[in-house]
Design a protein around this motif. Structure first.
Motif, short mmCIF file in Angstrom:
data_model
loop_
_atom_site.label_atom_id
_atom_site.label_comp_id
_atom_site.label_asym_id
_atom_site.label_seq_id
_atom_site.Cartn_x
_atom_site.Cartn_y
_atom_site.Cartn_z
N LEU A 434 0.82 -1.21 0.00
CA LEU A 434 0.00 0.00 0.00
C LEU A 434 0.86 1.26 0.00
O LEU A 434 0.50 2.26 -0.64
CB LEU A 434 -0.93 0.00 1.22
N THR A 435 1.97 1.22 0.70
CA THR A 435 2.87 2.39 0.75
C THR A 435 3.43 2.68 -0.63
O THR A 435 3.49 3.84 -1.06
CB THR A 435 4.01 2.15 1.75
N ARG A 436 3.84 1.64 -1.33
CA ARG A 436 4.39 1.85 -2.68
C ARG A 436 3.34 2.41 -3.62
O ARG A 436 3.63 3.28 -4.45
CB ARG A 436 4.96 0.53 -3.21
N ARG A 437 2.09 1.94 -3.48
CA ARG A 437 1.03 2.50 -4.33
C ARG A 437 0.76 3.96 -3.96
O ARG A 437 0.63 4.81 -4.86
CB ARG A 437 -0.25 1.67 -4.17
N ALA A 438 0.71 4.27 -2.68
CA ALA A 438 0.41 5.65 -2.26
C ALA A 438 1.48 6.62 -2.74
O ALA A 438 1.19 7.77 -3.08
CB ALA A 438 0.27 5.71 -0.74
N LYS A 439 2.74 6.16 -2.78
CA LYS A 439 3.83 7.03 -3.23
C LYS A 439 3.71 7.38 -4.71
O LYS A 439 4.33 8.33 -5.17
CB LYS A 439 5.18 6.35 -2.96
#
Length: 606
Positions: A434-439
């Motif tokens: 999820l962090t990679r997508r949000a970035k």
């Protein structure tokens, strides 16, 4: 808030409105922050201004705080505003989901023997000619051109200094051995460019080829040609519009229908309509047409896109037109005009775009399920675009994540994404995913809804990541009820539970869970999305594991048996991490000899 407004500087910048819960409502730009923001209000008493549109009046009524960023120029404000809107997805801004770039075909005349090639970005060089953009079919067109005209088939060919099979097949004229002069070769380049402009001729060539393959019972080859024809035809707007002037124009028209807006783009090259594309924008509150025009044009002409037309025609005048024209002129270092047409021929192009907008709208299938889901789970937005996440691994090996996308009533497979992950447990894996997508929100704008495969912990994790990003994205989590501390996917073992956030009467938010009937269409819809994400993750996991297994088998040749391989995987987590490990790290896990063998193995394979 009143004091903040009164103290705003008389400088260009970007302003942001927030509601009582600190949620971002709106992002705007201003030549003068002081004058622009004050225009939204009346001060005796303090209230929204009377001349605001219903959408902006509602937004100002909800606004309880304001922040701002000062920039050096009006154009900087415009670019920053567009970037922040894409990344943060405020409630009252228009978000045009058109992050893709369109391909162009280009020729680099600085090369001794130039070729026609495809690009989506500006290519470095002083003597480059671009053709396009192509909303679809660029590869199909280029492949056909190379089959018909004997240009250099591959960049590597000219470096070999020796003729190859293409020369024997009469698909190349042998410039690598000096069998044709540059001047003669450029005549063939010109023929290729003429064919590039003649889509009817290309389609005629392909239809004849398809027929010949079919007559010879070469059905696979005929099917490949058929697919090429479809790709080229899909970008067509059939029209008898033929401008008297051989000019290049880009046309943008926005039409609003109830809860949707359609953006139609038409590309005119040398006086003829050559391609088109469209976008559908879903919204909660009636938008301003001018804002849609601004978003659509800024999105299309991103910083790396070539600009090949002479003018941009728009169907309506709008406030930011001159500002936008100046911004694009500075970006592309050429005079770019955005105009509403007055001549009869150019007005025909606007009418053509409006007709096509109506056709696109007729083909839209409305679904009540999305509205029902919004109401059931108290979502901020109708979830027209949904991203669904799942992870997969086997005993800590081949750890992968997957994201699938549902938009405008169907799975959008071109936006599916795979991720290689390093987390040791499901929580850390989901966090990384999820962090990679949000970035990437600034590059690929966020959806209306995240659907997470998991329970309360995963829901809270997603909520924390979305809050940190500042984006306006609703969240749902779906998981199997646990039996004996294990979640059962098998049908009939347990029911799905859905976790969501509900606002209580005192203004506090709490997490609720709900079990719906197996026959409930809302549950079945969310299950369908979850199952597709699970399928996509499992498929990628199997491919990744198979690839790792093959590499592990190769390592056995170097004396690294199953027991040692298990130690390495337990320590480093994946085969890729073993490959990246340094000699000293490998030595700590095994021994000096084995570490040396592994280093040598990967060096030989690189």
């Amino acid at each position: 808030m009143i004091e903040k407004i009164k103290s705003l500087p008389d400088k260009p910048g970007v302003y942001q409105y927030f509601d009582e819960n600190g949620k971002l409502l709106y992002i705007g730009k201003a030549k003068s922050l002081k004058k622009r923001v004050k225009s939204y209000f009346r001060f005796n008493p303090f209230r929204p201004a009377d001349n605001l549109s219903p959408r902006i009046y509602k937004m100002i009524s909800e606004a309880k705080d304001i922040n701002y960023i000062v920039v050096e120029s009006e154009n900087d404000a415009l670019i920053l505003e567009n970037s922040l809107i894409k990344q943060l997805k405020p409630k009252y801004n228009i978000l045009l989901r058109d992050d893709k770039t369109y391909p162009y075909i280009y020729v680099n005349y600085d090369e001794e023997f130039p070729r026609l090639e495809i690009t989506r970005k500006v290519v470095k060089g002083k003597n480059i000619k671009y053709y396009g953009p192509f909303s679809s079919g660029a590869s199909a067109i280029l492949k056909t051109i190379y089959e018909e005209i004997p240009l250099i088939q591959s960049k590597s060919c000219i470096k070999s200094k020796k003729v190859c099979l293409y020369y024997q097949l009469k698909k190349c004229l042998g410039p690598c051995e000096g069998l044709i002069s540059r001047d003669e070769y450029l005549k063939y380049v010109n023929k290729a460019i003429k064919l590039l402009h003649n889509k009817e001729k290309i389609l005629d060539i392909l239809n004849k080829k398809m027929q010949k393959f079919a007559e010879n019972l070469q059905f696979e080859e005929a099917a490949e040609i058929r697919d090429r024809i479809k790709a080229i035809e899909s970008a067509e707007i059939y029209s008898n519009v033929d401008l008297a002037k051989l000019e290049d124009l880009d046309v943008f028209v926005v039409e609003v229908f109830d809860k949707k807006a359609i953006v139609i783009r038409i590309f005119v090259r040398e006086g003829k309509v050559v391609a088109s594309s469209n976008n559908i924008i879903n919204f909660q509150v009636l938008p301003d047409k001018g804002e849609i025009y601004t978003r659509a044009i800024l999105e299309f002409y991103n910083s790396e896109t070539p600009f090949t037309s002479s003018k941009i025609l728009v169907g309506d005048d709008f406030e930011e037109r001159e500002w936008l024209s100046t911004t694009l002129s500075e970006k592309f270092k050429k005079n770019i005009k955005i105009i509403t047409p007055t001549s009869k021929e150019r007005k025909k192009l606007i009418d053509l775009a409006k007709i096509n907008a109506l056709e696109v709208m007729k083909n839209q299938k409305e679904s009540t399920i999305l509205l029902e889901i919004k109401n059931l789970f108290n979502l901020e937005n109708i979830p027209y675009k949904i991203e669904v996440f799942d992870t997969s691994h086997m005993q800590g090996r081949a750890i992968v994540g997957a994201m699938i996308v549902w938009e405008n009533g169907k799975f959008k497979k071109s936006d599916y994404r795979h991720y290689h992950l390093e987390g040791k447990d499901e929580y850390s894996q989901m966090k990384e995913l999820l962090t990679r997508r949000a970035k990437s929100f600034e590059k690929d704008s966020p959806p209306d809804l995240w659907l997470i495969d998991g329970g309360v912990a995963q829901f809270n994790l997603a909520k924390e990541i979305i809050s940190s990003s500042g984006a306006n994205v609703d969240i749902l989590a779906i998981s199997k009820e646990k039996i004996d501390l294990k979640a059962h996917r098998a049908k009939g073992k347990a029911k799905d539970k859905i976790y969501y956030q509900w606002r209580m009467k005192n203004g506090e938010w709490k997490i609720e869970e709900i079990k719906l009937s197996e026959n409930d269409k809302r549950l079945q819809f969310l299950q369908m999305l979850r199952d597709e994400a699970h399928r996509f993750a499992i498929e990628f996991h199997r491919k990744t594991k198979l690839k790792e297994d093959k590499k592990i088998e190769l390592l056995k040749i170097k004396g690294i048996g199953k027991a040692k391989m298990t130690k390495l995987l337990n320590y480093f987590g994946s085969f890729e991490n073993i490959k990246k490990a340094k000699f000293d790290e490998l030595k700590e896990v095994l021994n000096e000899k084995d570490a040396q063998n592994i280093v040598v193995f990967f060096k030989e394979k690189s």
